[in-house]
Scaffold this motif. Structure first.
Motif, PDB file in Angstrom:
ATOM      1  N   LEU A 247     -36.687 -16.365 -18.811  1.00  0.00           N
ATOM      2  CA  LEU A 247     -37.786 -17.323 -18.965  1.00  0.00           C
ATOM      3  C   LEU A 247     -38.225 -17.400 -20.421  1.00  0.00           C
ATOM      4  CD1 LEU A 247     -39.955 -16.469 -15.846  1.00  0.00           C
ATOM      5  CD2 LEU A 247     -38.114 -18.139 -16.061  1.00  0.00           C
ATOM      6  N   PRO A 248     -38.929 -18.478 -20.804  1.00  0.00           N
ATOM      7  CA  PRO A 248     -39.428 -18.575 -22.182  1.00  0.00           C
ATOM      8  C   PRO A 248     -40.300 -17.366 -22.515  1.00  0.00           C
ATOM      9  CG  PRO A 248     -39.728 -20.657 -21.016  1.00  0.00           C
ATOM     10  CD  PRO A 248     -39.303 -19.651 -19.991  1.00  0.00           C
ATOM     11  N   THR A 249     -39.921 -16.640 -23.540  1.00  0.00           N
ATOM     12  CA  THR A 249     -40.607 -15.385 -23.862  1.00  0.00           C
ATOM     13  C   THR A 249     -42.021 -15.623 -24.382  1.00  0.00           C
ATOM     14  OG1 THR A 249     -40.252 -13.252 -24.939  1.00  0.00           O
ATOM     15  CG2 THR A 249     -39.826 -15.212 -26.265  1.00  0.00           C
ATOM     16  N   TRP A 250     -42.311 -16.847 -24.832  1.00  0.00           N
ATOM     17  CA  TRP A 250     -43.666 -17.142 -25.296  1.00  0.00           C
ATOM     18  C   TRP A 250     -44.579 -17.543 -24.145  1.00  0.00           C
ATOM     19  CZ3 TRP A 250     -44.389 -21.986 -23.575  1.00  0.00           C
ATOM     20  CH2 TRP A 250     -43.256 -22.796 -23.440  1.00  0.00           C
ATOM     21  N   HIS A 251     -44.004 -17.735 -22.951  1.00  0.00           N
ATOM     22  CA  HIS A 251     -44.815 -18.096 -21.793  1.00  0.00           C
ATOM     23  C   HIS A 251     -45.510 -16.843 -21.269  1.00  0.00           C
ATOM     24  CE1 HIS A 251     -45.791 -19.310 -17.668  1.00  0.00           C
ATOM     25  NE2 HIS A 251     -45.826 -20.534 -18.147  1.00  0.00           N
ATOM     26  N   VAL A 252     -46.754 -16.961 -20.853  1.00  0.00           N
ATOM     27  CA  VAL A 252     -47.566 -15.791 -20.544  1.00  0.00           C
ATOM     28  C   VAL A 252     -46.976 -14.948 -19.420  1.00  0.00           C
ATOM     29  CG1 VAL A 252     -49.102 -16.985 -18.914  1.00  0.00           C
ATOM     30  CG2 VAL A 252     -49.944 -15.003 -20.204  1.00  0.00           C
ATOM     31  N   TYR A 253     -46.312 -15.555 -18.456  1.00  0.00           N
ATOM     32  CA  TYR A 253     -45.743 -14.809 -17.336  1.00  0.00           C
ATOM     33  C   TYR A 253     -44.613 -13.895 -17.810  1.00  0.00           C
ATOM     34  CZ  TYR A 253     -42.913 -14.245 -13.055  1.00  0.00           C
ATOM     35  OH  TYR A 253     -42.158 -13.753 -12.032  1.00  0.00           O
ATOM     36  N   GLU A 254     -43.644 -14.454 -18.509  1.00  0.00           N
ATOM     37  CA  GLU A 254     -42.550 -13.647 -19.050  1.00  0.00           C
ATOM     38  C   GLU A 254     -43.082 -12.641 -20.060  1.00  0.00           C
ATOM     39  OE1 GLU A 254     -38.773 -12.176 -20.108  1.00  0.00           O
ATOM     40  OE2 GLU A 254     -39.322 -13.450 -18.410  1.00  0.00           O
ATOM     41  N   ARG A 255     -44.020 -13.077 -20.866  1.00  0.00           N
ATOM     42  CA  ARG A 255     -44.540 -12.239 -21.952  1.00  0.00           C
ATOM     43  C   ARG A 255     -45.216 -10.978 -21.417  1.00  0.00           C
ATOM     44  NH1 ARG A 255     -48.707 -14.794 -26.401  1.00  0.00           N
ATOM     45  NH2 ARG A 255     -48.598 -13.142 -27.976  1.00  0.00           N
ATOM     46  N   SER A 256     -46.109 -11.139 -20.437  1.00  0.00           N
ATOM     47  CA  SER A 256     -46.798  -9.970 -19.881  1.00  0.00           C
ATOM     48  C   SER A 256     -45.826  -9.052 -19.148  1.00  0.00           C
ATOM     49  CB  SER A 256     -47.925 -10.414 -18.941  1.00  0.00           C
ATOM     50  OG  SER A 256     -49.019 -10.922 -19.676  1.00  0.00           O
ATOM     51  N   CYS A 257     -44.844  -9.647 -18.473  1.00  0.00           N
ATOM     52  CA  CYS A 257     -43.839  -8.825 -17.787  1.00  0.00           C
ATOM     53  C   CYS A 257     -43.013  -8.030 -18.796  1.00  0.00           C
ATOM     54  CB  CYS A 257     -42.933  -9.699 -16.924  1.00  0.00           C
ATOM     55  SG  CYS A 257     -43.730 -10.288 -15.407  1.00  0.00           S
ATOM     56  N   GLU A 258     -42.697  -8.637 -19.934  1.00  0.00           N
ATOM     57  CA  GLU A 258     -41.956  -7.918 -20.976  1.00  0.00           C
ATOM     58  C   GLU A 258     -42.784  -6.753 -21.510  1.00  0.00           C
ATOM     59  OE1 GLU A 258     -40.361 -10.282 -24.114  1.00  0.00           O
ATOM     60  OE2 GLU A 258     -39.347 -11.669 -22.761  1.00  0.00           O
ATOM     61  N   TYR A 259     -44.055  -7.004 -21.800  1.00  0.00           N
ATOM     62  CA  TYR A 259     -44.916  -5.924 -22.280  1.00  0.00           C
ATOM     63  C   TYR A 259     -44.902  -4.764 -21.281  1.00  0.00           C
ATOM     64  CZ  TYR A 259     -47.090  -9.318 -25.542  1.00  0.00           C
ATOM     65  OH  TYR A 259     -47.337 -10.248 -26.519  1.00  0.00           O
ATOM     66  N   PHE A 260     -45.064  -5.100 -20.004  1.00  0.00           N
ATOM     67  CA  PHE A 260     -45.121  -4.067 -18.969  1.00  0.00           C
ATOM     68  C   PHE A 260     -43.796  -3.308 -18.849  1.00  0.00           C
ATOM     69  CE2 PHE A 260     -44.021  -3.141 -14.484  1.00  0.00           C
ATOM     70  CZ  PHE A 260     -44.788  -1.997 -14.348  1.00  0.00           C
ATOM     71  N   LEU A 261     -42.680  -4.040 -18.718  1.00  0.00           N
ATOM     72  CA  LEU A 261     -41.384  -3.392 -18.517  1.00  0.00           C
ATOM     73  C   LEU A 261     -41.004  -2.522 -19.716  1.00  0.00           C
ATOM     74  CD1 LEU A 261     -39.508  -6.372 -16.826  1.00  0.00           C
ATOM     75  CD2 LEU A 261     -40.100  -4.193 -15.749  1.00  0.00           C
ATOM     76  N   LEU A 262     -41.333  -2.988 -20.929  1.00  0.00           N
ATOM     77  CA  LEU A 262     -41.041  -2.179 -22.108  1.00  0.00           C
ATOM     78  C   LEU A 262     -41.962  -0.958 -22.188  1.00  0.00           C
ATOM     79  CD1 LEU A 262     -40.318  -5.007 -24.680  1.00  0.00           C
ATOM     80  CD2 LEU A 262     -38.683  -3.346 -23.795  1.00  0.00           C
ATOM     81  N   SER A 263     -43.173  -1.083 -21.674  1.00  0.00           N
ATOM     82  CA  SER A 263     -44.067   0.083 -21.652  1.00  0.00           C
ATOM     83  C   SER A 263     -43.533   1.172 -20.725  1.00  0.00           C
ATOM     84  CB  SER A 263     -45.476  -0.332 -21.211  1.00  0.00           C
ATOM     85  OG  SER A 263     -45.544  -0.523 -19.803  1.00  0.00           O
ATOM     86  N   GLN A 264     -42.606   0.793 -19.833  1.00  0.00           N
ATOM     87  CA  GLN A 264     -42.036   1.732 -18.864  1.00  0.00           C
ATOM     88  C   GLN A 264     -40.670   2.273 -19.288  1.00  0.00           C
ATOM     89  OE1 GLN A 264     -44.087   2.289 -15.799  1.00  0.00           O
ATOM     90  NE2 GLN A 264     -45.256   1.496 -17.516  1.00  0.00           N
ATOM     91  N   GLY A 265     -40.181   1.863 -20.465  1.00  0.00           N
ATOM     92  CA  GLY A 265     -38.901   2.376 -20.936  1.00  0.00           C
ATOM     93  C   GLY A 265     -37.692   1.635 -20.408  1.00  0.00           C
ATOM     94  N   CYS A 266     -37.881   0.406 -19.944  1.00  0.00           N
ATOM     95  CA  CYS A 266     -36.753  -0.391 -19.456  1.00  0.00           C
ATOM     96  C   CYS A 266     -35.961  -0.965 -20.635  1.00  0.00           C
ATOM     97  CB  CYS A 266     -37.245  -1.541 -18.575  1.00  0.00           C
ATOM     98  SG  CYS A 266     -38.001  -1.004 -17.032  1.00  0.00           S
TER      99      CYS A 266
END
Length: 664
Positions: A247-266
């Motif tokens: 999904l577009p990484t600047w879109h809030v849905y993808e963006r927040s999911c990226e922040y979360f998944l990266l906070s978990q070491g994915c």
């Protein structure tokens, strides 16, 4: 304005199960801003791969240690070039590891980024640059910069950074650097720490949406940190799990999911529409963040493969699918997770359990012979696919449950950072968007009087919680209209809540079609039902102030041509005259167009069947006149948003004459 919450309130307002699941995020609970999380993440996950772009040349692979170094270097470069805390920086770019580095680099420098994709129309981008008051501009490449350059003289832009390695043009009025040059400056400059609070503005997210002029939703660090903490109570990835990003990484849905998944070491792997089928098989992701349209595309690809099988094999596949559909519906009742039977009696649950037990051997056989091969197409390791950004059609939800790929549907808006509700893997109530996430409140009110409605009654969905935006940037009137004095945000969606507090959406308040008999029609559920037809690729209902609803339909030409062959017909399309035709193949077949009676009758049968088989069917739901149009709704022609939702007002304007014609 929205009610103030502390992070501790988020943690205290959890169920016991959620609190247990959230223990791993304890280190993040005292942070004041999003950038503070990355040094902790780097310390925890170090040499694990954070970002991977297999489609870049050369391939990009960045570890967590490298990621935080690059973020801080980018931030130091901006500070050295004069970017001050609180200033706005427009970030106009699409998916790439450098987008993430720029996004978090801007925040680490203490600035606020105003984000949008490079493919957006020039006027929209210029509006964002002007409305945000940005002094600096970070763009994907020289092409994007050149699109904007002629009008930059009228704006406050003084600094431009290209995220590419292209040689920056010389310019008398602007300072322009490429990515490597900025990073070199950052490497020779000490990063100055910036004091930020949870209420410090982090980003401006401009809503292109399906209607109207963009509005800049002001999201704070509290808003974004809430998502990381709250989502950690819903989903628990393991370190090293693969997540596919499309999904577009600047879109809030993808963006927040990226922040979360990266906070978990994915490990986040970037893909695109051209490559996703191959990447699913090659990288075998554990998680995919997606929109319903992507799931529909996977479903249609599977259905296409089914249709290409010999007739006897098709019958066997359809038999297994029919059995499995009965099996999952019985399972839902037995588990108390059936939206059509929310409070089954003990006898009903026992009967459903017995039915599921009886059907299980055939379902298991179907899984071994058919569904396992479908799972292979997704890589075979999917733990969950997260669907958001639009309504998930019932038949898509059912299909993925049948084949054993779990879909967790979520809900939210740009203005809510975005997630407010989500289905949990331990309570996956299909047909709903789940229960509220931590510290989030839902209220259903009468759309006219705004008086609260009882549980189970449909009305306007209001939301309140720590993820609600601060307001619309420089637009107090729109803010006052969206958020009331008690902090309740008007979602614009219609829905109802179950006794267990699951939210069920029924449509958009603004999309409601009012017929001349006064009946209100919610188009989305009817459209979703029609999409079950293999011959309908896209559909949009119309009919405001008419006696019945009508439809614009984009047919699935591949399926339609295959049907025509079975009828000894040759489907002739408008542009076929320009193509080389296999005359021998079509010589003995009757030539038909999409306007011919036999094709129109086929679509009439399909519409009638799917609409009438829909739960809750009413006579007013019947689709009257319709028109087949051959140009698909797409991002390129402006008829879909970047998250693949139909822009109804654009379609209405484009086909105004046709719509008037079908009702004439």
């Amino acid at each position: 304005m929205s009610k103030t919450y502390e992070i501790s309130a988020i943690l205290s307002n959890l169920t016991e199960r959620e609190r247990q699941e959230l223990q791993r995020l304890a280190d993040y609970s005292n942070l004041k801003s999003l950038p503070e999380i990355w040094p902790l993440v780097a310390k925890r996950f170090g040499d694990n791969v954070a970002l991977r772009d297999p489609h870049a040349k050369p391939e990009v692979v960045i570890t967590y240690t490298q990621l935080v170094q690059k973020i801080q270097q980018f931030a130091a470069g901006l500070q050295a070039l004069g970017v001050k805390a609180g200033e706005r920086v427009s970030l106009i770019s699409d998916n790439s590891p450098r987008w993430f580095i720029a996004d978090q680099g801007i925040m680490t420098a203490g600035a606020v980024d105003a984000v949008r994709g490079s493919q957006a129309e020039r006027e929209e981008l210029l509006f964002i640059l002007g409305n945000s008051g940005s002094r600096a501009l970070v763009v994907e490449d020289l092409k994007t910069f050149n699109k904007l350059r002629p009008r930059l003289e009228d704006l406050a832009i003084q600094l431009v950074v290209l995220l590419s390695d292209e040689a920056p043009p010389t310019d008398e009025t602007l300072k322009i650097l490429n990515f490597a040059q900025l990073m070199e400056i950052g490497a020779n400059h000490t990063l100055e720490p910036v004091e930020q609070t949870p209420d410090t503005l982090a980003t401006l997210m401009y809503t292109s949406g399906t209607t109207g002029k963009p509005k800049g939703a002001m999201l704070s660090h509290r808003n974004l940190m809430h998502q990381i903490l709250a989502l950690g109570a819903v989903v628990q990835p393991q370190v090293g799990d693969m997540a596919l990003s499309i999904l577009p990484t600047w879109h809030v849905y993808e963006r927040s999911c990226e922040y979360f998944l990266l906070s978990q070491g994915c490990t986040q792997i970037y893909t695109n529409l051209r490559s996703i089928k191959r990447d699913l098989k090659e990288f075998k992701p554990h998680y995919v963040v997606c929109v319903p349209r992507l799931l529909e595309s996977i479903y249609e690809g599977v259905q296409k493969q089914f249709r290409e099988q010999p007739a006897n094999k098709q019958r066997l596949i359809n038999y297994f699918l029919g059995v499995s559909e009965k099996y999952i519906k019985a399972q839902r009742i037995a588990q108390g997770l059936s939206l059509t039977n929310l409070n089954p009696s003990t006898f009903e649950q026992l009967a459903a359990r017995m039915q599921a037990t009886a059907l299980f051997p055939l379902h298991a056989l179907g899984e071994r012979l058919v569904y396992a091969k479908v799972q292979e197409a997704t890589g075979g390791r999917i733990k969950q696919m997260f669907s958001g950004g639009g309504a998930l059609p019932k038949h898509i939800d059912d299909f993925f449950e049948i084949i054993g790929v779990e879909i967790l549907q979520g809900y939210g808006l740009t203005e809510t950072s975005p997630v407010t509700h989500g289905r949990r893997y331990w309570r996956n109530l299909r047909g709903s968007v789940g229960q509220p996430i931590a510290a989030t409140e839902t209220k259903i009110v009468d759309p006219e009087t705004r008086k609260p409605l009882p549980t189970g009654e449909r009305g306007l969905v209001l939301l309140r919680g720590p993820q609600i935006m601060q307001g619309y940037y420089q637009n107090p009137e729109a803010t006052a209209k969206a958020i009331d004095a008690d902090g309740w945000f008007d979602s614009g969606d219609l829905g109802w809540v179950t006794p267990q507090n699951d939210l069920v959406l029924t449509g958009r308040a603004k999309d409601t079609i009012v017929l001349t008999n006064g009946e209100n029609i919610e188009p989305q559920p009817i459209e979703d039902a029609c999409l079950r037809s293999p011959y309908i690729d896209q559909i949009m209902l119309v009919g405001q102030d008419q006696r019945s609803i009508g439809a614009l339909i984009v047919p699935n030409l591949e399926a339609l041509e295959k049907w025509a062959e079975t009828q000894n017909l040759h489907l002739r399309l408008p542009d076929e005259a320009a193509k080389e035709q296999n005359k021998e193949d079509s010589a003995n077949k009757t030539q038909v167009s999409v306007e011919s009676k036999i094709i129109q009758d086929l679509f009439r049968q399909e519409l009638n069947r799917e609409v009438q088989n829909r739960p809750g069917y009413r006579p007013d739901d019947r689709i009257g006149p319709f028109k087949l149009i051959l140009e698909p709704f797409s991002i390129e022609n402006g008829m879909m948003t970047q998250t693949l939702k139909i822009r109804r007002h654009v379609v209405m304007e484009r086909y105004r004459d046709i719509i008037n014609g079908i009702f004439a």
